[in-house]
Every structure is written in structure tokens, then in C-alpha cells.
Design a protein around this motif. Structure first.
Motif, PDB file in Angstrom:
ATOM      1  N   GLY A  64      -3.458   8.910  -2.351  1.00 19.80           N
ATOM      2  CA  GLY A  64      -3.116   7.551  -1.928  1.00 19.80           C
ATOM      3  C   GLY A  64      -4.067   6.483  -2.425  1.00 19.80           C
ATOM      4  O   GLY A  64      -4.212   5.441  -1.783  1.00 19.80           O
ATOM      5  N   ALA A  65      -4.708   6.682  -3.566  1.00 21.50           N
ATOM      6  CA  ALA A  65      -5.657   5.706  -4.111  1.00 21.50           C
ATOM      7  C   ALA A  65      -4.989   4.340  -4.276  1.00 21.50           C
ATOM      8  O   ALA A  65      -3.880   4.250  -4.789  1.00 21.50           O
ATOM      9  N   HIS A  66      -5.702   3.276  -3.849  1.00 17.41           N
ATOM     10  CA  HIS A  66      -5.129   1.944  -3.991  1.00 17.41           C
ATOM     11  C   HIS A  66      -6.197   0.877  -4.219  1.00 17.41           C
ATOM     12  O   HIS A  66      -5.927  -0.312  -4.120  1.00 17.41           O
ATOM     13  N   SER A  67      -7.410   1.314  -4.520  1.00 20.15           N
ATOM     14  CA  SER A  67      -8.469   0.385  -4.919  1.00 20.15           C
ATOM     15  C   SER A  67      -8.972   0.835  -6.290  1.00 20.15           C
ATOM     16  O   SER A  67      -8.755   1.986  -6.687  1.00 20.15           O
ATOM     17  N   PRO A  68      -9.644  -0.042  -7.031  1.00 21.19           N
ATOM     18  CA  PRO A  68     -10.124   0.352  -8.371  1.00 21.19           C
ATOM     19  C   PRO A  68     -11.017   1.589  -8.334  1.00 21.19           C
ATOM     20  O   PRO A  68     -10.884   2.483  -9.187  1.00 21.19           O
ATOM     21  N   ASN A  98       3.760   3.162  -7.074  1.00 21.75           N
ATOM     22  CA  ASN A  98       4.072   1.899  -6.411  1.00 21.75           C
ATOM     23  C   ASN A  98       2.803   1.442  -5.724  1.00 21.75           C
ATOM     24  O   ASN A  98       1.915   2.244  -5.419  1.00 21.75           O
ATOM     25  N   CYS A  99       2.665   0.155  -5.507  1.00 19.95           N
ATOM     26  CA  CYS A  99       1.541  -0.359  -4.733  1.00 19.95           C
ATOM     27  C   CYS A  99       1.991  -1.617  -4.010  1.00 19.95           C
ATOM     28  O   CYS A  99       3.013  -2.221  -4.365  1.00 19.95           O
ATOM     29  N   MET A 100       1.260  -1.992  -2.989  1.00 13.59           N
ATOM     30  CA  MET A 100       1.601  -3.196  -2.244  1.00 13.59           C
ATOM     31  C   MET A 100       1.298  -4.423  -3.089  1.00 13.59           C
ATOM     32  O   MET A 100       0.420  -4.394  -3.961  1.00 13.59           O
ATOM     33  N   ASP A 101       2.017  -5.500  -2.827  1.00 17.72           N
ATOM     34  CA  ASP A 101       1.858  -6.678  -3.671  1.00 17.72           C
ATOM     35  C   ASP A 101       0.568  -7.441  -3.416  1.00 17.72           C
ATOM     36  O   ASP A 101       0.295  -8.442  -4.090  1.00 17.72           O
ATOM     37  N   VAL A 102      -0.251  -6.991  -2.446  1.00 18.80           N
ATOM     38  CA  VAL A 102      -1.578  -7.586  -2.288  1.00 18.80           C
ATOM     39  C   VAL A 102      -2.595  -6.889  -3.195  1.00 18.80           C
ATOM     40  O   VAL A 102      -3.742  -7.335  -3.297  1.00 18.80           O
ATOM     41  N   ARG A 103      -2.197  -5.803  -3.858  1.00 22.40           N
ATOM     42  CA  ARG A 103      -3.060  -5.128  -4.837  1.00 22.40           C
ATOM     43  C   ARG A 103      -2.885  -5.782  -6.204  1.00 22.40           C
ATOM     44  O   ARG A 103      -1.900  -6.473  -6.456  1.00 22.40           O
ATOM     45  N   ILE A 163      -5.512  -4.331 -12.608  1.00 21.54           N
ATOM     46  CA  ILE A 163      -6.778  -3.603 -12.504  1.00 21.54           C
ATOM     47  C   ILE A 163      -6.518  -2.123 -12.255  1.00 21.54           C
ATOM     48  O   ILE A 163      -7.108  -1.255 -12.894  1.00 21.54           O
ATOM     49  N   LEU A 164      -5.601  -1.828 -11.345  1.00 18.67           N
ATOM     50  CA  LEU A 164      -5.350  -0.440 -10.951  1.00 18.67           C
ATOM     51  C   LEU A 164      -4.805   0.403 -12.102  1.00 18.67           C
ATOM     52  O   LEU A 164      -5.303   1.507 -12.371  1.00 18.67           O
ATOM     53  N   LEU A 165      -3.768  -0.095 -12.780  1.00 20.57           N
ATOM     54  CA  LEU A 165      -3.119   0.723 -13.818  1.00 20.57           C
ATOM     55  C   LEU A 165      -4.011   0.955 -15.039  1.00 20.57           C
ATOM     56  O   LEU A 165      -4.097   2.093 -15.528  1.00 20.57           O
ATOM     57  N   PRO A 166      -4.698  -0.071 -15.579  1.00 16.95           N
ATOM     58  CA  PRO A 166      -5.619   0.212 -16.684  1.00 16.95           C
ATOM     59  C   PRO A 166      -6.737   1.174 -16.287  1.00 16.95           C
ATOM     60  O   PRO A 166      -7.144   2.025 -17.092  1.00 16.95           O
ATOM     61  N   THR A 167      -7.228   1.054 -15.068  1.00 22.23           N
ATOM     62  CA  THR A 167      -8.263   1.988 -14.601  1.00 22.23           C
ATOM     63  C   THR A 167      -7.745   3.415 -14.625  1.00 22.23           C
ATOM     64  O   THR A 167      -8.422   4.340 -15.102  1.00 22.23           O
ATOM     65  N   SER A 207      -0.204   4.074  -3.437  1.00 23.92           N
ATOM     66  CA  SER A 207       0.176   3.682  -2.078  1.00 23.92           C
ATOM     67  C   SER A 207       0.265   4.912  -1.187  1.00 23.92           C
ATOM     68  O   SER A 207       0.926   5.902  -1.538  1.00 23.92           O
ATOM     69  N   LEU A 208      -0.391   4.857  -0.036  1.00 25.36           N
ATOM     70  CA  LEU A 208      -0.249   5.942   0.934  1.00 25.36           C
ATOM     71  C   LEU A 208       1.161   5.995   1.505  1.00 25.36           C
ATOM     72  O   LEU A 208       1.635   7.057   1.913  1.00 25.36           O
ATOM     73  N   HIS A 209       1.844   4.844   1.539  1.00 20.31           N
ATOM     74  CA  HIS A 209       3.245   4.832   1.985  1.00 20.31           C
ATOM     75  C   HIS A 209       4.093   5.671   1.034  1.00 20.31           C
ATOM     76  O   HIS A 209       4.925   6.476   1.470  1.00 20.31           O
ATOM     77  N   LEU A 210       3.900   5.492  -0.276  1.00 20.90           N
ATOM     78  CA  LEU A 210       4.651   6.262  -1.268  1.00 20.90           C
ATOM     79  C   LEU A 210       4.319   7.746  -1.157  1.00 20.90           C
ATOM     80  O   LEU A 210       5.218   8.602  -1.194  1.00 20.90           O
TER      81      LEU A 210
END
Length: 647
Positions: free
Chosen positions: A427-431, A491-496, A500-504, A634-637
């Protein structure tokens, strides 16, 4: 007389007449109504059942729940009543009723919405709720380990719980969020709280709070309710230790009504929830340090200097003895492996060991468990080793082999000739957590595949496009005919920030020689505005959903792969399908023509359930195919996928 009574929601109804129904609907002060059946009538007809369901639903949405007198409760066999009424499948289960009530506490329809709730400040309200439930003294007596952080706090808490349980203590663990069922948030002795216990404590708290709400003090929002519910459960169940994970931040978090923890911990800090905590590491660290209490020991892990300076300053001001726990040396594990995967877990395990040692010492249990010297030996004590090797936490570096492929199909033919479908869920959602996730995934798939490595220079965009189609492993063993496909389900929330996330993710994987054959962007099933259970219905299609955000994710992805931007017009040339086309899995990157709206590298789909079925069909049709799906962002996903895989 027939009574319908979900456990601890003592709402009794039978033989509902139109007169009685009107009387009930017109009274918002009616606590309990018990109706007698007409003579000779011993069951509901369908109309009566529907009226009963309506009454229950109305009660969920705002009528004041009250307990029947103890005299009436003693006379009623609630389980028999529930069993009798559950014969009509149209009636919601008691657990579903509780989930509907919980959903009514969601006051914010979107993450980051800071709309005020009532007259009082958040922590003032929390203290009032604690007082209403009579938990002030009980909360003060709980022997708590309180843990905040950006990433790894859930893993740290899980390690702590397992270690102290193996030491022989009765444990309570409160974490968030849940992935499939809300009961995951409350563990007693390492197990999710049983449904009947959950319902008992849920309605007990609900009833007491509902009786005391005012315009200035409304019912608590969801997380605040769950927090006081955890305090109620752990105090009543008389746990020896309660491990409490902070929700968001620290200073203003609902859990920060804890005044007397035994020890506090701060896991690795990074940039997350910046809309709430601030846009610098220093500001975020200041919020996290808000859980420090005067003279109560605290531990953290090596942090960036900007964060560490703030932690040290806040600790000094409160006379908090702050120590830095170093990542656990694998030599201390005596050959065992951590049960939670990923190199980053050694950092979390090191913090957990420090917190547990401190807890044992401060509660006077150190000598009971070990000789003092043994805590400092090179090899950890056996209970610590057992805890570190058995702790479990779903959705974090979790590998799930799709078991449905091993079952028999409708014609009775065994599917053992199918390919392999493996899900890697994190559920990673930060860089920072995305980088850790990428390293773990790359190591995990290479361990399964023995795939050839590429040089780090392949992470350049143009080179990446050239190797994109590489999906066959060349080795000299029985796996030589296997075709490996690494697929991203994201998928990720729109506040992310996906830029940054995808290139990382892509660059970290590429530096280890791991490349995604395809990327699939799909909306989550779970809704922020509704609490569901493991048995909740799953919609097959989501065509009515707005997929603008998923198209934005695809645009970022295509720019990473091709090294140039893709116009929004190209992305919207055709309506997204419910699931990918048959040819998509094998289509070569050379066929990709973004200007014409044709993408061979990525796809936006509207249905997660149908996409899972599509992946299954792909490996059923090709026994040499091994699909390794990374589910992240996303942990929801992650929770939605786990729910689908269990069905």
C-alpha cells in the motif's frame, strides 16, 4: 411475541401495523417499540419484513438508540430472535447494520477536507467522549506503547504486539486503516476481534454516545469513534499492553488523548499528508513529536537532519529521554527471517525491539521474562525472535499466489496446466514508501524468476522504451520456456502527486533491472464515504465513475516511458473499457501510437473485478505465462484486490 434485535441494538419490532409504523416514524424520541403479533399470526409476511427493515434503517440514521431495561434483556434470547428473523434474506445482518451506522459517522466526503465538527476542538471533543464512556481512569491505567511516523508505524506496532504476546502478555493492537473489514483495526492476542465481541462493544459505545449528543457535541466522526472504541475494548478486555498506532500526524490526532503512555516511538518520517501537516519535513516532524509526554521515554530511528533536529528540540523541552534505535542487525536474529518482507523492515524491527525492551523494563516485567543481561546479548531472546518471525500485516510487501487457478473448472478439468498469476501487494503511497516498495518488488520477482539484469543506464527513458517489450527469461532450467510479464496495477488518491510517485517506482525498479510490461490504471471499489465488510457486494463494473484521474495517471506514465508528454486529447479518443483487450497482454511497445490514441504500454479500465478475471483468463490460456502484478499506490486498492482474491 417476535423480537428483531441486532446484538446490542435493542430495537424490537413484530407484527408491524400501519398505525404502529406511523407512530414510530413520527417519533424521534421513541427508544424502543415492541409490538404484539395478531392472534394466530406467528411470522412476518413480506410486507411486514420490508417495514421492519425500513424501521431499522431509519433507526440507523439518527434515532436515539437506548438499551432495554435489564429485566427485559434477561427475558429475551437475542440470538434466537436474530436467527428467526434472518430467515428472510431481505433483512440486513446485524454486522451490516453496524457498518451502516459507522458509515453515518463519515463527515468528510474527501481526504483533506477539514470542515469543523461541532463547537469544540478535536481533542477537547475526544476527552468528552472518553468521559461519557467512563473511560478516563481506564485509559490512564492502560500500559500503552504509542507510535507515530510517516511510514513503517503499522509494521512497528505489529512487531511490538507479536513480541510482547510471545513474552506471555495479553495484547491489544489498534492500527489503521483496515483493508477488508473494520475488525482488522482491533486485535486481541494477535487475532482480529471476533464479530460478536465487536458488535457488543460497538453498540455499547454507540448507545452511550447517542444518548449524550447535542448540537455542540455531535456523534464523533469515524476515526474518533473507532479510537474510543479501541480504548473501550482494550480496557474491558483487560489487556496487559495496548499498542496504539497514530492515525495522521500526532499533535492533533485522535489517539493523542493518551496522557500516560509507557513509551513512545517515531518511525521513519517523510513527505505525506502535507495538506494537513505542512509541506516541510520540519513541520511534519513537529506534528509527529506531539505524542511526546513529559519525562516519558521515546525512541526514533535515524532521520534526516531537518526532522531529527525538531524531534530532539521537542524532546528536550519536555525532558523526554529520546534515543535512536538503529536498524536491527540480522546477526541478532540467529538465522531466522523477519516475517514482514523488505530491507526497510529491519529499521521497523529495530524500533520495535527498543520499544519492547523499554516497556518491559518500565512495567517491572524485565526480570520476570529474562535476566537483565540477556536483553543486551548479541542474539535476541527467544520470545523476541518468535515475535519478529511471526508478526503479520496484510497489504504491506505481501505476496499472494492466485489460488483460483488451482481449482477445477466447470467441466471438471484441472487447471494445473495454466500459467502463474502472482500478486505483489504493497500500500505504498508516499515517495519514500514507494521507493521501498520498488526495491522489495524487484528483489521478489527476481527471486521467483532469476531474470537477467540490465545495467542501471537502462533507466533512461529512451533506453527504457527499447527494453519495454523484454519479457522472456533466458535460463537453463525448467523455467526456460516461461514468459514473464511484470504488470503494474495502480491507483492513488488525488491528494497524492503521481509525478513523484510513478517516476520513483519506475526508476527504482529499473535500477534493479525490473521493467513493467504493462500498466493498468483502475479506480478503487472502496468508497471513502462508506464502511463495508468482507461480505459486502462488489460491483462488477464502474462505467458510471469519472475516470479523469485515471487518465491523468496514464498521461504521467506515458511521459515516463516515451520521454515526452501525451496530450489529453489522445487519452480521451475512445471510451475506456471495463477490462483490457485480449491482445493487450502480448502487444509490443512498438505498436504504441499515443498521437492516434493507441497505447500498448498502458490502459485505463473501469472495472477492477473484471480486470482480475481478465488476468486469470490470460494465464489460463497460456501455460508458459507467469504474470507478476504489483498492486500499489493505495491501501484502498490493495484491500479491494485482497477482497476479490478471497472470493
Amino acid at each position: 411475541m417476535l423480537i428483531y434485535k441486532p446484538p446490542y441494538l435493542s430495537l424490537g419490532v413484530a407484527g408491524v401495523s400501519h398505525f404502529h409504523m406511523r407512530e414510530c416514524l413520527n417519533s424521534d424520541k421513541l427508544a424502543w417499540t415492541v409490538f404484539s403479533l395478531p392472534m394466530g399470526m406467528d411470522s412476518f409476511d413480506i410486507t411486514g419484513a420490508k417495514r421492519l427493515k425500513s424501521l431499522v434503517e431509519i433507526g440507523q440514521k439518527g434515532f436515539k438508540y437506548r438499551k432495554l431495561s435489564s429485566q427485559h434483556l434477561e427475558k429475551m434470547d437475542s440470538r434466537a430472535a436474530i436467527e428467526e428473523n434472518s430467515k428472510d434474506s431481505r433483512l440486513s445482518s446485524p454486522y451490516d447494520t453496524a457498518m451502516e451506522a459507522l458509515s453515518s459517522l463519515i463527515t468528510r466526503q474527501k481526504r483533506g477536507d477539514r470542515s469543523p465538527v461541532g463547537k469544540y476542538k478535536k481533542l477537547d471533543r475526544m476527552l468528552m467522549y472518553v468521559k461519557i464512556l467512563g473511560l478516563e481512569e481506564h485509559l490512564a491505567n492502560l500500559k500503552i506503547i504509542h507510535v507515530a511516523g510517516t511510514k513503517g508505524k503499522g509494521s512497528t506496532c505489529t512487531f511490538c504486539e507479536a513480541i510482547l504476546r510471545e513474552c506471555g502478555f495479553r495484547t491489544g493492537l489498534f492500527t489503521s486503516p483496515h483493508l477488508i473489514d473494520v475488525r482488522e483495526r482491533f486485535r486481541l492476542d494477535g487475532l482480529d476481534i471476533a464479530e460478536d465481541k465487536f458488535l457488543h462493544y460497538f453498540w455499547e459505545c454507540w448507545n452511550q454516545l447517542k444518548e449524550n449528543v447535542t448540537d455542540d457535541l455531535p456523534m464523533p466522526p469515524l476515526f474518533q469513534f473507532l479510537t474510543v472504541l479501541a480504548f473501550k475494548i482494550f480496557s474491558t478486555e483487560k489487556v496487559d499492553v495496548a499498542i496504539i498506532e497514530v492515525g495522521i500526524g500526532g499533535s492533533n490526532d485522535s489517539t493523542n488523548v493518551i496522557k500516560y503512555p509507557v513509551v513512545c516511538g517515531i518511525s521513519p518520517l517523510g513527505m505525506d499528508h502535507i495538506e494537513t501537516l505542512g509541506d516541510t519535513l520540519g513541520l511534519i516532524a513537529s506534528h509527529k513529536a506531539g505524542i511526546f509526554k513529559p519525562e516519558v521515554p521515546a525512541f526514533t530511528v535515524p532521520q534526516q537532519s531537518e526532522a531529527m533536529d525538531v524531534l530532539v528540540e521537542r524532546a528536550s523541552g519536555l525532558m523526554v529521554p529520546l534515543e535512536v534505535a538503529m536498524p536491527l542487525d540480522c546477526k541478532k536474529l540467529n538465522g531466522i527471517k523477519l516475517s514482514l518482507s523488505g530491507d526497510h523492515q529491519y529499521t521497523n524491527a529495530g524500533l520495535a525491539v527498543a520499544l519492547c525492551k523499554c516497556w518491559l523494563q518500565r512495567t517491572g516485567n524485565c526480570e520476570k521474562q529474562f535476566q537483565q543481561a540477556s536483553l543486551e546479548e548479541k542474539i535476541l531472546p527467544d520470545p523476541f525472535l518468535r515475535g519478529l518471525s511471526t508478526a503479520r500485516l496484510s497489504g504491506r510487501a505481501q505476496i499472494v499466489h492466485d489460488s483460483s487457478l488451482n481449482s477445477l473448472n466447470m467441466s471438471g478439468v484441472n487447471r494445473s496446466s495454466s500459467g502463474d498469476l502472482i500478486f505483489y501487494l504493497d500500500g505504498a503511497h508516499s515517495p519514500e514508501s514507494m521507493e521501498a516498495c520498488a526495491r522489495w518488488y524487484s528483489t521478489a520477482v527476481k527471486g521467483n524468476n532469476n531474470t537477467p539484469s540490465f545495467s542501471p543506464s537502462c533507466s533512461k527513458f529512451l533506453t527504457m522504451e527499447r527494453v519495454w517489450g523484454n519479457s522472456r527469461a533466458n535460463h537453463g532450467n525448467n523455467e526456460s520456456k516461461k514468459i514473464f510479464k511484470q504488470i503494474l496495477l495502480f491507483n492513488c488518491m488525488d491528494v497524492r502527486d503521481p509525478q513523484i510517485l510513478l517516476p520513483t517506482l519506475v526508476n527504482t525498479c529499473a535500477s534493479s533491472g525490473t521493467y513493467f510490461s504493462k500498466a493498468i490504471f483502475v479506480p478503487s471499489i472502496s468508497k471513502y464515504s462508506k464502511v463495508t465488510s468482507a461480505s459486502s457486494a462488489v460491483p462488477l463494473d464502474s462505467l458510471s465513475k469519472d475516470l479523469t484521474w485515471q487518465f491523468n495517471l496514464q498521461r504521467v506514465w506515458e511521459r515516463i516511458i516515451h520521454g515526452k508528454d501525451v496530450s489529453n486529447k489522445s487519452l480521451h479518443l475512445k471510451t475506456p473499457e471495463s477490462f483490457p483487450s485480449r491482445r493487450f497482454i502480448h502487444e509490443d511497445v512498438s505498436n504504441c501510437s499515443p498521437t492516434d490514441g493507441h497505447f500498448a504500454c498502458s490502459v485505463v479500465v473501469s472495472s477492477l473485478p473484471l480486470t482480475i478475471n481478465w488476468l486469470r483468463d490470460c494465464v489460463k490460456e497460456n501455460s508458459s505465462l507467469r504474470i507478476q502484478v504489483l498492486v500499489t499506490g493505495s491501501l484502498h486498492l490493495v484491500g479491494d484486490v485482497l477482497k476479490l482474491l478471497r472470493r
